[in-house]
Design a protein around this motif. Structure first.
Motif, short mmCIF file in Angstrom:
data_model
loop_
_atom_site.label_atom_id
_atom_site.label_comp_id
_atom_site.label_asym_id
_atom_site.label_seq_id
_atom_site.Cartn_x
_atom_site.Cartn_y
_atom_site.Cartn_z
N HIS A 1 6.99 83.83 26.01
CA HIS A 1 7.50 82.48 26.28
C HIS A 1 8.80 82.22 25.51
N LYS A 2 8.93 82.80 24.32
CA LYS A 2 10.12 82.53 23.50
C LYS A 2 11.33 83.36 23.93
N ARG A 3 11.11 84.31 24.80
CA ARG A 3 12.24 85.08 25.34
C ARG A 3 13.21 84.15 26.05
N THR A 4 14.48 84.51 26.08
CA THR A 4 15.48 83.73 26.80
C THR A 4 16.02 84.56 27.96
N PRO A 5 15.76 84.16 29.22
CA PRO A 5 14.95 83.00 29.58
C PRO A 5 13.46 83.27 29.36
N ASP A 6 12.68 82.20 29.26
CA ASP A 6 11.23 82.30 29.14
C ASP A 6 10.72 83.26 30.23
N GLY A 7 9.96 84.29 29.82
CA GLY A 7 9.52 85.30 30.77
C GLY A 7 8.62 84.76 31.87
N ILE A 8 7.73 83.84 31.52
CA ILE A 8 6.84 83.26 32.52
C ILE A 8 7.64 82.40 33.50
N GLU A 9 8.52 81.57 32.96
CA GLU A 9 9.34 80.69 33.80
C GLU A 9 10.21 81.53 34.74
N ALA A 10 10.78 82.61 34.23
CA ALA A 10 11.63 83.46 35.06
C ALA A 10 10.84 84.09 36.20
N GLY A 11 9.65 84.56 35.90
CA GLY A 11 8.82 85.18 36.94
C GLY A 11 8.39 84.19 38.00
N MET A 12 8.02 82.98 37.58
CA MET A 12 7.61 81.97 38.55
C MET A 12 8.78 81.50 39.40
N THR A 13 9.95 81.37 38.78
CA THR A 13 11.15 80.99 39.53
C THR A 13 11.45 82.03 40.60
N HIS A 14 11.31 83.30 40.23
CA HIS A 14 11.54 84.38 41.18
C HIS A 14 10.51 84.35 42.32
N ALA A 15 9.24 84.13 41.97
CA ALA A 15 8.18 84.10 42.98
C ALA A 15 8.38 82.96 43.97
N LEU A 16 8.90 81.84 43.50
CA LEU A 16 9.14 80.69 44.37
C LEU A 16 10.46 80.81 45.13
N GLY A 17 11.31 81.74 44.71
CA GLY A 17 12.61 81.86 45.34
C GLY A 17 13.53 80.72 44.99
N TRP A 18 13.39 80.19 43.78
CA TRP A 18 14.13 78.99 43.37
C TRP A 18 15.27 79.28 42.40
N GLU A 19 15.69 80.51 42.27
CA GLU A 19 16.74 80.84 41.31
C GLU A 19 18.01 80.00 41.53
N ALA A 20 18.37 79.78 42.77
CA ALA A 20 19.61 79.04 43.07
C ALA A 20 19.47 77.55 42.80
N PHE A 21 18.25 77.08 42.64
CA PHE A 21 17.99 75.64 42.45
C PHE A 21 17.77 75.26 40.99
N GLN A 22 17.75 76.25 40.10
CA GLN A 22 17.41 76.01 38.70
C GLN A 22 18.56 75.37 37.94
#
Length: 215
Positions: free
Chosen positions: A61-82
């Motif tokens: 979680h403390k990784r930059t970017p947060d590893g969980i957040e990055a994975g979920m963003t990728h799964a949702l296809g929301w990288e361009a919306f972040q």
């Protein structure tokens, strides 16, 4: 997960959440401790198959970017919306709450989902809080005037859920989607698998999804 690891010949399991039912994996917190029949069988299986479990939570979680957040963003296809200043916030193309809930359910292959809010409410600004971040962080997101929807993993029903329900009763433009803890973070550990493969070459590294327990 342990059974699948053992049958595949893997013996190091990197897990995000506890193995023994409480935050710090403290066996002394179980009422019967190691005499508990469920716990005892699990411990025996780990010992029999020489399994090593490593919980990789806070540092991921403390990784930059947060590893969980990055994975979920990728799964949702929301990288361009972040949001570039805040990785938890997203500006998505306008949709309605019910349509977005249907997309999330299909994309994350959810068996269950809980939603608080007007199904026809229009949404563009979303806060994502995977896992169980707690009432202060969750309500803090919903307090932001521009945030219409909070997507979270799990939340106490008498805390954030009640706050969201009150906001809806007061005709405020707020909504809450609860995905479940596992599906809200699982893609983050798939991201961890991709990351590990960039520098671990001596042994195979495989992602094994956990099943959502509810049906």
């Amino acid at each position: 997960m342990l059974q699948r690891a053992a049958s595949s010949g893997a013996n190091l399991i990197i897990t995000h959440e506890p193995t023994f039912y409480n935050h710090l994996d403290a066996l002394t917190d179980i009422p019967q401790k190691e005499n508990d029949p469920v716990l005892a069988e699990k411990l025996a299986f780990i010992k029999e198959h020489h399994l090593v479990l490593w919980r990789f939570h806070d540092h991921w979680h403390k990784r930059t970017p947060d590893g969980i957040e990055a994975g979920m963003t990728h799964a949702l296809g929301w990288e361009a919306f972040q949001d570039k200043q805040n990785q938890d916030l997203f500006t998505i193309p306008e949709t309605t709450l019910d349509k977005l809930a249907a997309v999330l359910k299909a994309r994350l292959e959810l068996h269950t989902m809980r939603v608080v809010g007007d199904p026809h409410m229009k949404i563009t600004r979303v806060a994502l809080s995977p896992g169980s971040a707690g009432m202060q962080r969750e309500i803090g997101a919903l307090e932001k005037p521009e945030i219409q929807l909070l997507i979270t993993g799990e939340s106490r029903e008498w805390e954030t859920v009640e706050y969201a329900a009150d906001a809806v009763s007061e005709k405020k433009n707020k909504a809450l989607i609860i995905l479940g803890h596992i599906p809200s973070e699982q893609a983050g550990m798939e991201e961890c698998t991709r990351w590990l493969k960039t520098f671990v070459s001596e042994v195979p590294v495989n992602f094994v999804p956990a099943a959502q327990p509810f049906w």
